[in-house]
Design a protein around this motif. Structure first.
Motif, PDB file in Angstrom:
ATOM      1  N   UNK A  57       6.956  23.446  77.859  1.00 27.26           N
ATOM      2  CA  UNK A  57       7.498  24.595  77.860  1.00 27.26           C
ATOM      3  C   UNK A  57       8.955  24.492  77.381  1.00 27.26           C
ATOM      4  N   UNK A  58       9.250  24.914  76.322  1.00 23.58           N
ATOM      5  CA  UNK A  58      10.665  24.713  75.869  1.00 23.58           C
ATOM      6  C   UNK A  58      11.601  25.556  76.706  1.00 23.58           C
ATOM      7  N   UNK A  59      12.646  25.102  77.207  1.00 24.02           N
ATOM      8  CA  UNK A  59      13.577  25.735  77.936  1.00 24.02           C
ATOM      9  C   UNK A  59      14.963  25.583  77.635  1.00 24.02           C
ATOM     10  N   UNK A  60      15.816  26.708  78.009  1.00 27.05           N
ATOM     11  CA  UNK A  60      17.345  26.536  77.752  1.00 27.05           C
ATOM     12  C   UNK A  60      17.887  26.426  78.984  1.00 27.05           C
ATOM     13  N   UNK A  61      19.126  26.171  78.814  1.00 28.42           N
ATOM     14  CA  UNK A  61      19.890  25.942  80.108  1.00 28.42           C
ATOM     15  C   UNK A  61      20.252  27.190  81.016  1.00 28.42           C
ATOM     16  N   UNK A  62      20.446  27.140  82.184  1.00 25.84           N
ATOM     17  CA  UNK A  62      20.595  28.339  82.950  1.00 25.84           C
ATOM     18  C   UNK A  62      21.540  29.176  82.464  1.00 25.84           C
ATOM     19  N   UNK A  63      22.816  29.064  81.887  1.00 27.00           N
ATOM     20  CA  UNK A  63      23.716  29.920  81.184  1.00 27.00           C
ATOM     21  C   UNK A  63      22.934  30.479  80.057  1.00 27.00           C
ATOM     22  N   UNK A  64      22.225  29.711  79.282  1.00 26.46           N
ATOM     23  CA  UNK A  64      21.704  30.325  78.117  1.00 26.46           C
ATOM     24  C   UNK A  64      20.656  31.529  78.467  1.00 26.46           C
ATOM     25  N   UNK A  65      20.080  31.335  79.603  1.00 23.35           N
ATOM     26  CA  UNK A  65      18.864  32.139  79.974  1.00 23.35           C
ATOM     27  C   UNK A  65      19.493  33.707  80.417  1.00 23.35           C
ATOM     28  N   UNK A 303      21.028  22.606  67.232  1.00 25.99           N
ATOM     29  CA  UNK A 303      21.273  20.953  67.080  1.00 25.99           C
ATOM     30  C   UNK A 303      21.348  20.625  65.596  1.00 25.99           C
ATOM     31  N   UNK A 304      20.725  21.420  64.628  1.00 28.34           N
ATOM     32  CA  UNK A 304      20.804  20.913  63.365  1.00 28.34           C
ATOM     33  C   UNK A 304      21.765  21.812  62.521  1.00 28.34           C
ATOM     34  N   UNK A 305      22.126  23.231  62.842  1.00 28.77           N
ATOM     35  CA  UNK A 305      22.988  24.000  62.162  1.00 28.77           C
ATOM     36  C   UNK A 305      24.058  24.394  63.019  1.00 28.77           C
ATOM     37  N   UNK A 306      24.299  24.184  64.216  1.00 33.10           N
ATOM     38  CA  UNK A 306      25.278  24.673  65.138  1.00 33.10           C
ATOM     39  C   UNK A 306      25.258  26.152  65.261  1.00 33.10           C
ATOM     40  N   UNK A 307      24.178  26.830  65.412  1.00 26.62           N
ATOM     41  CA  UNK A 307      24.215  28.182  65.567  1.00 26.62           C
ATOM     42  C   UNK A 307      23.282  28.562  66.845  1.00 26.62           C
ATOM     43  N   UNK A 308      23.865  29.488  67.610  1.00 28.16           N
ATOM     44  CA  UNK A 308      23.307  29.833  68.990  1.00 28.16           C
ATOM     45  C   UNK A 308      22.678  31.116  68.916  1.00 28.16           C
ATOM     46  N   UNK A 309      21.590  31.254  69.173  1.00 27.71           N
ATOM     47  CA  UNK A 309      20.756  32.278  69.081  1.00 27.71           C
ATOM     48  C   UNK A 309      21.302  33.575  70.067  1.00 27.71           C
ATOM     49  N   UNK A 310      21.913  33.262  71.024  1.00 19.87           N
ATOM     50  CA  UNK A 310      22.428  34.069  71.814  1.00 19.87           C
ATOM     51  C   UNK A 310      23.724  34.924  71.412  1.00 19.87           C
ATOM     52  N   UNK A 311      24.309  34.336  70.583  1.00 22.73           N
ATOM     53  CA  UNK A 311      25.442  34.915  69.687  1.00 22.73           C
ATOM     54  C   UNK A 311      26.559  35.548  70.708  1.00 22.73           C
ATOM     55  N   UNK A 312      27.052  34.579  71.467  1.00 20.61           N
ATOM     56  CA  UNK A 312      28.009  34.900  72.489  1.00 20.61           C
ATOM     57  C   UNK A 312      29.228  35.548  71.840  1.00 20.61           C
ATOM     58  N   UNK A 313      29.994  36.311  72.430  1.00 24.32           N
ATOM     59  CA  UNK A 313      31.305  36.980  71.821  1.00 24.32           C
ATOM     60  C   UNK A 313      32.249  36.417  72.609  1.00 24.32           C
ATOM     61  N   UNK A 314      33.541  36.399  71.919  1.00 23.54           N
ATOM     62  CA  UNK A 314      34.673  35.987  72.865  1.00 23.54           C
ATOM     63  C   UNK A 314      35.246  37.359  73.619  1.00 23.54           C
TER      64      UNK A 314
END
Length: 582
Positions: A57-65, A303-314
């Motif tokens: 099962x693919x998982x992300x870290x807790x903060x991503x979740x 990992x390949x493109x440096x893009x985060x699907x969660x799109x965090x905002x400052x």
């Protein structure tokens, strides 16, 4: 996840055997065991049981979740997009999935069917004379050990098998596994409950002939579930072309790495559920050997493109932080395209959008999207259409913006190729080219002489537009979408987004990414304009060209899936629904 050609797969296989020292017979044993495990899973599912416990099962870290909605957290088996399988709900028209599974160390008691269920199963193993056939013979041994009755059906005389496949043939014979040979006696397919297709592998070329063609046709006609070893027999492993005949699989157990033909249509439609199983070839070899095609997943984006699907905002960001897009499009009869692109850019997260359009349309369209600023780019007398002289005003407007998105609803006009060339050569910021602007490019005739652009440049053609850019028939283009996109991107120094089922994103450095998010409901007018706006919005936020394109395509597809669930049916989705689902 890497996606390989048949030639790359042979090279990886040979390197593993000759340089690393893992014997070919060990790889075959792992392959056959993986196939058997997937057959057992299918049997258990068919009888209403739970899944066998070897699926990763693919998982992300807790903060991503924490940044994701509950229904999108990565705590479920992954879909073909690499994202968790969709929550319970209406069909999105994209049910075919691919799974990344870890092989169990052994087939033990946990992998056995309950005795009562095992007694109901009898699987026919179709065996070709190559290594694919050897994999099938190994699968037969493991299935029998797990309690299932099996029968081997050889496409040719068993003596035709050689090397490791011959070793497996002899082992099966020594164990007394029943075997038939095609042509010697009639086969009663009604006596079996499923079929393993181990006839033809990635080395096969052209349409199946003789015994192979007959067995493929009989398997399809039987109505039994078919599990294919590596690829469905009759499928081109590189292009996805379906020869006649071609196995229609319920499950394809892809060995080691995903094959190109399984993620390109029409081949993707023949594969059923695709499960990628490790057989002992190190994944790190793909990078070392220069494999440059990836299945687009959140992991690959990160990992390949440096893009985060969660799109965090400052937390201290403001509208200027996230960039300003200038959309250039819309005309008297197609104003909606420019509006869709502009709204999508905002939904993608950019801070500001200005929509440049013919002067006479500004007043009628005022308030159509209160968040979008309007700017006249032609004289009032243009009648709601563009002209060559408007290039000057567009360039003036662009000076105070970060990204230029050109094409949606633009229309064609006299001198339009010269108009586009001015924007291409004089605008020094990121540029997205779509729709009629692409048609201007293909009609220019001198595109090869245009000044190369230093800033990020993204072209987003659908197959018809791409065929015009390349000067080839659409059918020819569709036979090798990955190769066509990669060739154009590297040849012209641009990022190329070849839209369609399983959109291909090709970067100037030759890397390619295959997207599998989306739904058939997105085959509706305006969704391409939405994608243009999304990519432009991501460029405005500082993404590089390939990153903006790949993340934009992935998000666009995910939004389409959400829209289909919300509407209750894919056919009910319209372009505006996709924007609202971003």
């Amino acid at each position: 996840m890497y996606v390989v050609t048949s030639e790359q797969m042979r090279a990886l296989d040979n390197y593993t055997i000759r340089r690393i020292g893992i014997p070919a017979i060990a790889l075959m044993e792992n392959a056959g065991k993986a196939i058997a495990e997937e057959v057992l899973k299918l049997c258990l599912e068919r009888h209403g049981g739970s899944r066998l416990p070897s699926t990763a099962v693919a998982r992300t870290s807790g903060s991503d979740q924490a940044c994701l909605p509950e229904e999108e957290r990565c705590d479920r088996p992954t879909s073909l997009s690499g994202y968790p399988a969709a929550a319970e709900g209406p069909s999105t028209g994209n049910e075919r999935v691919i799974e990344m599974s870890r092989p169990s160390p052994v087939i033990d008691g946990d992998a056995r069917l309950p005795t009562a269920l095992a007694a109901q199963e009898h699987w026919l193993i179709l065996v070709g004379k190559g290594n694919n056939g050897g994999d099938g013979v190994v699968a037969a041994r493991h299935l029998r050990d797990a309690g299932i009755s099996v029968t081997l059906l050889y496409a040719a005389e068993p003596s035709a098998l050689a090397g490791e496949a011959a070793v497996q043939r002899d082992a099966a014979a020594a164990l007394g596994i029943p075997a038939l040979v095609h042509g010697r006696a009639a086969v009663d397919y009604g006596a079996y409950t499923g079929i393993v297709d181990a006839l033809l592998g990635t080395g096969a070329t052209g349409a199946p002939r003789g015994a192979y063609a007959a067995l493929i046709q009989a398997a399809n006609d039987s109505g039994l579930p078919i599990v294919s070893a590596d690829i469905p027999s009759g499928l081109d492993a590189d292009t996805g072309a379906r020869h006649e005949p071609c196995i229609s699989a319920a499950v394809t157990v892809c060995l080691a790495f995903l094959k190109r033909g399984l993620v390109q249509y029409p081949g993707a439609g023949a594969a059923g559920r695709v499960v990628v199983r490790s057989i002992g070839i190190p994944a790190s070899l793909c990078r070392e050997q220069g494999v440059g095609t990836h299945l687009l997943t959140p992991h690959v984006l990160r990992t390949e493109l440096g893009a985060d699907v969660s799109r965090r905002r400052a937390p201290d960001g403001h509208k200027g932080t996230y960039g300003h897009v200038l959309t250039v499009g819309g005309s008297r009869t197609m104003s909606g395209a420019g509006l869709l692109a502009s709204r999508a850019a905002l939904r993608a997260g950019c801070g500001l959008v200005t929509w440049a359009l013919p002067a006479s349309l500004v007043l009628p369209l005022s308030g159509a999207a209160p968040e979008v600023m309007l700017a006249p780019a032609t004289e009032e007398e243009s009648g709601g259409y563009w002209n060559e002289a408007s290039a000057e005003q567009v360039l003036a407007l662009a000076k105070s913006r970060d990204v230029l998105a050109v094409g949606p609803g633009l229309g064609r006009f006299e001198g339009d190729a010269r108009w586009l060339r001015r924007l291409w050569e004089e605008w020094e910021g990121p540029l997205v080219v779509d729709a009629d602007a692409l048609n201007m490019l293909s009609a220019a005739g001198d595109f090869g002489t245009w000044k190369p652009r230093a800033a990020a440049t993204v072209l987003t053609p659908h197959p018809g537009e791409m065929s015009r850019l390349l000067g080839i028939p659409t059918a020819e283009l569709q036979r090798d979408r990955i190769g066509a996109a990669a060739g154009f991107a590297t040849g012209h120094g641009v990022t190329l987004v070849l839209k369609g089922a399983h959109t291909v994103v090709a970067s100037p450095d030759g890397q390619t990414y295959i997207n599998t998010t989306g739904t058939s409901g997105m085959a509706t007018g305006g969704t391409g304009d939405v994608l243009t706006g999304i990519i432009a919005g991501l460029l405005a936020q500082g993404h590089a060209g390939p990153s903006a394109a790949a993340l934009g395509v992935w998000l666009h597809g995910r939004a389409g899936e959400r829209a289909a669930r919300h509407r209750g049916h894919p056919a009910s989705v319209i372009a505006g629904d996709v924007i609202e689902a971003l």
